[in-house]
Design an enzyme around this catalytic site. Structure first.
Site, PDB file in Angstrom:
ATOM      1  N   CYS A 135       1.190  -0.965   0.211  1.00 26.24           N
ATOM      2  CA  CYS A 135       0.197   0.267   0.097  1.00 26.24           C
ATOM      3  C   CYS A 135       0.770   1.409   0.097  1.00 26.24           C
ATOM      4  O   CYS A 135       1.029   1.546  -1.241  1.00 26.24           O
ATOM      5  CB  CYS A 135      -0.590  -0.064   1.152  1.00 26.24           C
ATOM      6  SG  CYS A 135      -2.390   1.221   0.706  1.00 26.24           S
ATOM      7  N   HIS A 137      -4.127  -5.096   0.440  1.00 28.44           N
ATOM      8  CA  HIS A 137      -3.503  -6.013   1.578  1.00 28.44           C
ATOM      9  C   HIS A 137      -3.463  -7.398   1.571  1.00 28.44           C
ATOM     10  O   HIS A 137      -4.759  -8.306   1.366  1.00 28.44           O
ATOM     11  CB  HIS A 137      -4.963  -5.382   2.643  1.00 28.44           C
ATOM     12  CG  HIS A 137      -3.930  -3.957   2.975  1.00 28.44           C
ATOM     13  ND1 HIS A 137      -2.878  -3.737   4.266  1.00 28.44           N
ATOM     14  CD2 HIS A 137      -4.707  -2.776   2.341  1.00 28.44           C
ATOM     15  CE1 HIS A 137      -2.994  -1.857   3.422  1.00 28.44           C
ATOM     16  NE2 HIS A 137      -4.137  -2.162   2.986  1.00 28.44           N
ATOM     17  N   GLU A 188      -2.055  -9.725   3.825  1.00 30.09           N
ATOM     18  CA  GLU A 188      -2.360  -9.117   5.317  1.00 30.09           C
ATOM     19  C   GLU A 188      -3.861  -9.404   5.622  1.00 30.09           C
ATOM     20  O   GLU A 188      -3.934 -10.170   6.921  1.00 30.09           O
ATOM     21  CB  GLU A 188      -0.842  -9.053   6.085  1.00 30.09           C
ATOM     22  CG  GLU A 188      -1.783  -8.742   6.368  1.00 30.09           C
ATOM     23  CD  GLU A 188      -2.501  -6.564   5.672  1.00 30.09           C
ATOM     24  OE1 GLU A 188      -1.922  -6.740   4.028  1.00 30.09           O
ATOM     25  OE2 GLU A 188      -3.091  -5.671   5.182  1.00 30.09           O
TER      26      GLU A 188
END
Ligand SMILES: NC(=O)CC[C@H](N)C(=O)O
Length: 632
Positions: free
Chosen positions: A349, A433, A435
């Protein structure tokens, strides 16, 4: 507050429309009578928090009446809408939201409570939360259900207590909620938060006009005009928000994600990699996932010098997510620049945007950004679509990137750049993202690339690298760069055959394998999309397709095809003949010797495999991923 009221009205009025010379005032009333599923409409329960009248004034002149259930006072910020259906705890604690009001489009928030494991940071940095309806009741999450219904105030950072409606509530961090009144067990978020807002109407406005600056206030002494003025004089562009959220000194991270995250082989307990993670506002789940992938992590502040990082001799460096404008933090771009090429680097990001800038590219502000858990992204390496969680207002302009930097992922909603890579510089980055908690987890394996080994694996076995003109394997690419100097000196003298090989390696063919098949009127899904590379010699029509391992595809018509690591054949219009390295199942496995289309317009495909058998051409129209099998 009258929480027992069966109906409440949401009043929306607009003063001073931005583009109108005449001020207009209008009111929209909508009933939330049937919206509340949490007991408020039954008249039996009271909200266990204090509310106050609030106004959200947007810079376009609209004023939204609301109920504050959070901090009192006045707060300015950029309003963005988030389309996630779940994960509000992770959103509230994501430091990337510093300076922003998060408006949740899902109308019902709070129904799964909070828990210790889902915190993304040690503090809530967002400007505020704007929602339609806050649950009075919430279902304890799995594992919490058996906790005793007692009121405990744990000293330090955690509290466990019971709400008046006898549901165990666990406020995991004291900054989320402060004990408003311990005897009556009222709790209150410390950040600005408001509900009873017509979030759908505001979202429509943001989609049309783009993100807007807003002011949320519980102060009656402030006039609408004052708040409007405040919204119009504040700006988020060009502000360094990272320094307000980054840690102040380095620390080690060891916590891993729990057993419910073991949906893939994380390389757990195999090898340990030393990773330095730059904290631009890092989400804890990035750290937990990296630890689960076998990384020993040192988190360093955003201003940590690159030279110090190199002294730590890491196997990889991660540039984290973070709030605000990537061009407002030149010191971070400098550090990224100094590390590129020295050590494998991975950006998430904000980290991706800083990498883009460090490579000489530009970032720009999007209309309303991407905030949600359902963004489709195409991985251009293997053609697969990953559903991803995203939270960003800026993007890298792919046109501004130098040669040699590959755009690896594209957001399918708007075509914006969602991932970058350069095998030469050993760098990869994602705009979204991998994760993401609570998910989606489609991109989770990308986290393994943060180390050299992981990156090598990703860059070689993730399939093929697309060079500008030809699909070549990484190994071939390396060979080309090794010999290219010699060849440019010798190319006048090399004999015809060598020239041909050189040209072939250098990239004379100009298309992907599916395009080539299509051109020859064959369905483009005849071969797996995860091929390593292919060669086609037009002079004798020989086609050789290389695959990473022996593999198998079950097609739409239920037929099964098996491939060796090298498939050879002669390609001509509507026909692949003399095939070697392909089998199909006809009770037993039988070698395919040729495949041809019945006629130009026919939807039938004829397979010669022991006998001649007709199959539907449509079943082979789309290239699919093959599954690895042990033997051909
Ligand atoms: N999640 C993030 O890292 C956000 C990146 C950046 N602040 C943006 O809004 O685009």
């Amino acid at each position: 507050m009258d929480c027992a009221a069966r109906t409440h009205s949401v009043v929306f009025s607009a003063l001073f429309p931005k583009n109108s010379a005449n001020s207009r005032v209008f009111t929209v009333k909508c009933s939330s009578k049937n919206l509340s599923l949490d007991g408020a409409s039954s008249g039996l329960v009271e909200r266990p928090w204090k509310v106050a009248d609030a106004r959200l004034v947007l810079e376009d002149g609209s004023i939204w009446k609301a109920k504050s259930f959070g901090a009192r006072g006045t707060q300015v910020g950029e309003v963005v809408f988030n389309t996630s259906l779940t994960g509000y705890q992770e959103i509230i604690t994501d430091p990337s939201y510093a300076g922003q009001f998060v408006l949740m489009t899902n109308p019902h928030i709070g129904n799964t409570g909070m828990n210790f494991d889902d915190e993304e940071s040690v503090q809530c940095f967002l400007a505020g939360l704007v929602i339609r309806s806050l649950s009075i009741r919430f279902a304890p999450q799995i594992g919490d259900a058996q906790r005793p219904l007692v009121t405990i105030w744990l000293k330090g950072t955690s509290w466990v207590y019971v709400s008046p409606i006898r549901v165990v509530y666990k406020a995991t961090s004291h900054f989320h909620f402060k004990l408003w009144n311990s005897s009556s067990l009222i709790y209150q978020p410390l950040y600005h938060a408001t509900d009873d807002v017509d979030t759908r109407a505001i979202t429509r406005r943001l989609r049309e006009d783009g993100s807007l600056i807003g002011v949320l206030s519980t102060e009656n002494s402030k006039s609408d005009e004052e708040l409007l003025e405040m919204s119009r004089t504040w700006d988020i562009v060009g502000v360094d928000l990272i320094s307000g959220v980054s840690c102040k000194s380095p620390y080690q991270w060891i916590d891993r994600t729990g057993s419910d995250w073991e949906f893939n082989d994380n390389g757990r307990n195999k090898e340990t990699f030393n990773v330095v993670a730059y904290d631009f506002g890092i989400k804890h789940n990035i750290l937990r996932r990296l630890a689960s992938y076998g990384c020993k992590i040192t988190v360093v502040p955003s201003t940590w010098p690159a030279s110090e990082t190199l002294k730590m001799n890491p196997d990889g460096v991660l540039f984290s997510n973070g709030p605000g404008d990537p061009s407002a933090v030149p010191y971070a771009v400098e550090a990224v620049k100094e590390l590129i090429g020295e050590v494998p680097v991975f950006g998430i990001c904000m980290g991706h945007q800083l990498l883009g800038q460090a490579l000489g590219g530009k970032t720009f502000k999007m209309k309303f950004g991407h905030h949600g858990g359902n963004h489709p992204v195409r991985n251009l390496r293997n053609g697969c679509v990953e559903i991803s969680a995203q939270n960003h207002n800026y993007a890298v302009d792919p046109e501004s990137l130098p040669d040699g930097v590959e755009v690896t992922h594209v957001n399918l909603n708007d075509g914006s750049c969602a991932g970058l890579a350069s095998s030469k510089m050993k760098l990869m980055s994602l705009q979204y993202h991998p994760e993401a908690s609570p998910g989606p987890h489609d991109s989770d394996p990308a986290l393994s690339v943060v180390t050299e080994i992981g990156m090598d694996k990703a860059l070689t076995t993730v399939v093929s690298l697309k060079s500008s003109t030809f699909w070549v394997s990484k190994k071939a690419k390396q060979e080309i760069s090794n010999i290219s100097n010699d060849l440019s000196n010798l190319s006048n003298t090399v004999e015809e055959k060598a020239k041909w090989i050189f040209n072939k390696l250098k990239g004379k063919p100009t298309k992907s394998l599916p395009d080539l098949l299509r051109e020859y009127n064959l369905p483009c899904g005849l071969f797996p999309q995860n091929i390593t590379c292919y060669e086609f010699d037009e002079s004798n029509s020989k086609l050789i397709v290389y695959l990473p391992s022996t593999c198998e595809i079950c097609f739409k018509d239920s037929s099964v095809m098996r491939y060796a690591t090298r498939v050879k054949g002669t390609l001509s219009r509507g026909k692949l003949a003399g095939v070697d390295g392909m089998k199909t199942k006809v009770l037993v496995w039988v070698k395919v010797t040729s495949i041809n289309v019945e006629s130009y317009k026919s939807d039938k495909l004829w397979f010669n495999a022991g006998v001649k058998k007709s199959r539907s051409k449509v079943a082979y129209e789309i290239p699919r991923d093959a599954v690895k099998v042990e033997e051909f």
